[in-house]
Design an enzyme around this catalytic site. Structure first.
Site, PDB file in Angstrom:
ATOM      1  N   TYR A   1      11.018  -2.912  -3.636  1.00 60.71           N
ATOM      2  CA  TYR A   1      10.865  -2.258  -4.424  1.00 60.71           C
ATOM      3  C   TYR A   1      10.277  -0.728  -4.735  1.00 60.71           C
ATOM      4  O   TYR A   1      10.075   0.085  -4.072  1.00 60.71           O
ATOM      5  CB  TYR A   1       9.829  -2.990  -5.671  1.00 60.71           C
ATOM      6  CG  TYR A   1       9.440  -3.865  -4.401  1.00 60.71           C
ATOM      7  CD1 TYR A   1       7.614  -2.815  -4.385  1.00 60.71           C
ATOM      8  CD2 TYR A   1       8.778  -4.699  -3.616  1.00 60.71           C
ATOM      9  CE1 TYR A   1       6.204  -2.912  -4.346  1.00 60.71           C
ATOM     10  CE2 TYR A   1       7.408  -4.691  -3.055  1.00 60.71           C
ATOM     11  CZ  TYR A   1       6.022  -4.242  -2.602  1.00 60.71           C
ATOM     12  OH  TYR A   1       5.183  -4.227  -2.452  1.00 60.71           O
TER      13      TYR A   1
ATOM     14  N   HIS B   1       0.882  -0.975  -0.256  1.00 65.00           N
ATOM     15  CA  HIS B   1       0.280   0.047   0.002  1.00 65.00           C
ATOM     16  C   HIS B   1       1.039   1.446   0.232  1.00 65.00           C
ATOM     17  O   HIS B   1       0.540   2.612  -0.734  1.00 65.00           O
ATOM     18  CB  HIS B   1      -1.056  -0.167   1.155  1.00 65.00           C
ATOM     19  CG  HIS B   1      -2.045  -1.083   1.255  1.00 65.00           C
ATOM     20  ND1 HIS B   1      -3.318  -0.377   1.859  1.00 65.00           N
ATOM     21  CD2 HIS B   1      -2.529  -1.951   0.082  1.00 65.00           C
ATOM     22  CE1 HIS B   1      -3.983  -2.137   1.535  1.00 65.00           C
ATOM     23  NE2 HIS B   1      -3.334  -2.247   0.541  1.00 65.00           N
TER      24      HIS B   1
ATOM     25  N   GLU C   1       0.919   2.005   7.418  1.00 63.04           N
ATOM     26  CA  GLU C   1       0.624   3.035   6.648  1.00 63.04           C
ATOM     27  C   GLU C   1       1.155   4.637   6.922  1.00 63.04           C
ATOM     28  O   GLU C   1       2.059   4.761   6.499  1.00 63.04           O
ATOM     29  CB  GLU C   1      -0.092   2.969   5.839  1.00 63.04           C
ATOM     30  CG  GLU C   1      -0.069   1.538   5.125  1.00 63.04           C
ATOM     31  CD  GLU C   1      -1.546   0.893   4.433  1.00 63.04           C
ATOM     32  OE1 GLU C   1      -2.320   1.638   4.815  1.00 63.04           O
ATOM     33  OE2 GLU C   1      -2.154  -0.155   4.273  1.00 63.04           O
TER      34      GLU C   1
ATOM     35  N   ARG D   1       2.841   1.071 -11.077  1.00 60.41           N
ATOM     36  CA  ARG D   1       3.216   0.045 -11.876  1.00 60.41           C
ATOM     37  C   ARG D   1       4.542  -0.415 -10.424  1.00 60.41           C
ATOM     38  O   ARG D   1       5.306   0.280 -10.423  1.00 60.41           O
ATOM     39  CB  ARG D   1       4.251  -0.374 -12.931  1.00 60.41           C
ATOM     40  CG  ARG D   1       2.909  -0.424 -13.966  1.00 60.41           C
ATOM     41  CD  ARG D   1       2.103  -2.097 -14.519  1.00 60.41           C
ATOM     42  NE  ARG D   1       0.932  -1.859 -14.716  1.00 60.41           N
ATOM     43  CZ  ARG D   1      -0.136  -1.877 -14.893  1.00 60.41           C
ATOM     44  NH1 ARG D   1      -0.730  -0.572 -14.058  1.00 60.41           N
ATOM     45  NH2 ARG D   1      -1.272  -1.639 -16.088  1.00 60.41           N
ATOM     46  N   ASN D   2       4.620  -1.574  -9.995  1.00 63.87           N
ATOM     47  CA  ASN D   2       6.305  -1.996  -9.495  1.00 63.87           C
ATOM     48  C   ASN D   2       7.189  -2.299 -10.098  1.00 63.87           C
ATOM     49  O   ASN D   2       6.758  -3.106 -10.600  1.00 63.87           O
ATOM     50  CB  ASN D   2       5.636  -2.776  -7.971  1.00 63.87           C
ATOM     51  CG  ASN D   2       3.935  -2.359  -7.394  1.00 63.87           C
ATOM     52  OD1 ASN D   2       4.636  -1.173  -6.625  1.00 63.87           O
ATOM     53  ND2 ASN D   2       3.795  -2.759  -6.532  1.00 63.87           N
ATOM     54  N   TYR D   3       8.445  -1.920  -9.481  1.00 64.45           N
ATOM     55  CA  TYR D   3       9.191  -2.199 -10.332  1.00 64.45           C
ATOM     56  C   TYR D   3      10.944  -3.447  -8.655  1.00 64.45           C
ATOM     57  O   TYR D   3      11.012  -2.122  -8.285  1.00 64.45           O
ATOM     58  CB  TYR D   3      10.079  -1.092 -10.795  1.00 64.45           C
ATOM     59  CG  TYR D   3       9.424  -1.069 -12.838  1.00 64.45           C
ATOM     60  CD1 TYR D   3       9.817  -2.105 -13.705  1.00 64.45           C
ATOM     61  CD2 TYR D   3       7.931  -0.381 -12.388  1.00 64.45           C
ATOM     62  CE1 TYR D   3       8.347  -1.706 -14.701  1.00 64.45           C
ATOM     63  CE2 TYR D   3       7.099  -0.336 -13.651  1.00 64.45           C
ATOM     64  CZ  TYR D   3       7.784  -0.945 -14.748  1.00 64.45           C
ATOM     65  OH  TYR D   3       7.072  -0.352 -15.770  1.00 64.45           O
ATOM     66  N   SER D   4      11.052  -3.701  -9.739  1.00 60.69           N
ATOM     67  CA  SER D   4      12.009  -4.088  -8.570  1.00 60.69           C
ATOM     68  C   SER D   4      13.755  -3.387  -8.524  1.00 60.69           C
ATOM     69  O   SER D   4      13.805  -2.684  -9.517  1.00 60.69           O
ATOM     70  CB  SER D   4      12.655  -5.673  -9.043  1.00 60.69           C
ATOM     71  OG  SER D   4      12.074  -6.763  -8.921  1.00 60.69           O
TER      72      SER D   4
ATOM     73  N   TYR E   1     -10.122   3.749   1.960  1.00 60.54           N
ATOM     74  CA  TYR E   1     -10.398   2.512   2.193  1.00 60.54           C
ATOM     75  C   TYR E   1     -11.850   2.338   2.446  1.00 60.54           C
ATOM     76  O   TYR E   1     -12.469   1.485   2.422  1.00 60.54           O
ATOM     77  CB  TYR E   1     -10.005   2.716   3.743  1.00 60.54           C
ATOM     78  CG  TYR E   1      -8.553   1.630   3.908  1.00 60.54           C
ATOM     79  CD1 TYR E   1      -8.695   0.488   3.950  1.00 60.54           C
ATOM     80  CD2 TYR E   1      -6.990   2.972   3.510  1.00 60.54           C
ATOM     81  CE1 TYR E   1      -6.876  -0.049   4.281  1.00 60.54           C
ATOM     82  CE2 TYR E   1      -5.830   2.085   4.335  1.00 60.54           C
ATOM     83  CZ  TYR E   1      -5.687   0.649   3.839  1.00 60.54           C
ATOM     84  OH  TYR E   1      -4.552  -0.384   4.254  1.00 60.54           O
TER      85      TYR E   1
END
Length: 224
Positions: free
Chosen positions: A193, A88, A140, A208-211, A98
Site C-alpha cells: 500500500y 514503519h 527498516e 494516511r495509508n491507501y491501497s 524510537y
C-alpha cells in the site's frame, strides 16, 4: 547488530506478564497520550484510531504482551515484526522516532504500575525495548535501501499529482497518480500500500495509508 538481551532482563520482563495482562490497555493509552502531545509525532498517527475503544491501542497492547511472553523465543514474533517494519517504512519512520516512543512507553509503565515499576523493571524494559527497536531500525534501513535501489524506486517522500479520478461506486473513488519528476515508478508487490503525507489547511499535517488498486497507480482508500 543488536546486543543480546541479558538473562536478568529477560527474567524481569517475563515476570511483568501478569501486570501487562491486567494493565496493558491502560499503559498503551497513557503512552499514546504522551506521544501525541508532540505535534510532529502526532502527525504520524491516524487520529480516528485514537478515539474510544481503539483497535490500534488493542493491537499495540497485544504486541507488547506478546513480546513479553516470547522474550525467549522471538522467532515466534517474526510475522509481527515484518508487518511493523512494512508499516514503519510506509510512514517514513526514522531512528530518531524510537527515542520518543521509548520515553513515552517507560513513562507510561511507571505511571500506571506505580511502585510496582521499580528501577529494575524500568531498566529491564528499557533494555528490552531498545533490543527490539534496534532490530526494527536495521530491518527498516535495509528496506529503505532496497526500495531506493529498485528500478523506479526512490528514497524519502516523492511528489505525485492526481492525473485523473475514477468513480468506482457511490462511496469509493480511485485516483490516478503521476510522479511530478516524470521518472519511472517501481512495480508494487501484492498486498503493498502507499502512504501519503498531507498538509491540510484546516486539519494540519497527517499521514494516511491507501491501497493500490492497479499497476497504473490508481489508489483506493484504506477503509480498515
Amino acid at each position: 547488530m543488536a546486543q543480546p538481551l541479558s538473562e536478568q532482563s529477560k527474567a524481569i520482563v517475563t515476570a511483568t506478564v501478569p501486570a501487562l495482562e491486567a494493565h496493558g490497555g491502560a499503559i498503551v493509552a497513557e503512552m499514546y497520550t504522551r506521544l501525541l502531545a508532540d505535534e510532529d509525532i502526532k502527525a504520524l498517527f491516524n487520529q480516528s484510531h485514537q478515539q474510544g475503544d481503539s483497535s490500534q491501542h488493542a493491537a499495540l497492547a497485544n504486541a507488547i504482551l506478546g513480546y513479553a511472553r516470547n522474550i525467549d523465543n522471538l522467532g515466534a514474533l517474526r510475522s509481527v515484526v515484518e508487518r511493523i517494519v512494512n508499516k514503519h517504512v510506509s510512514l517514513q519512520i526514522k531512528p530518531e522516532h524510537y527515542t520518543h516512543v521509548a520515553t513515552a512507553l517507560l513513562g507510561a509503565i511507571e505511571a500506571v504500575l506505580g511502585q510496582a515499576a521499580s528501577r529494575e523493571v524500568l531498566d529491564a524494559w528499557g533494555e528490552a525495548y531498545w533490543f527490539l527497536a534496534n532490530l526494527l531500525i536495521e530491518a527498516e534501513r535495509k528496506m529503505y535501501d532496497d526500495i531506493a535501489n529498485a528500478e523506479g524506486g526512490w528514497k524519502g517522500w516523492r511528489d505525485f499529482v492526481i492525473a485523473g479520478i475514477i468513480g468506482e461506486s457511490a462511496s469509493v473513488k480511485s485516483f490516478v497518480l503521476r510522479p511530478v519528476d516524470g521518472g519511472p515508478v517501481l512495480r508494487h508487490q501484492p498486498g503493498q500500500y502507499l502512504a501519503f503525507d498531507f498538509d491540510h489547511p484546516d486539519t494540519g499535517k497527517a499521514r494516511r495509508n491507501y491501497s493500490i488498486s492497479c499497476a497504473q497507480w490508481r489508489i483506493l482508500p484504506d477503509l480498515r
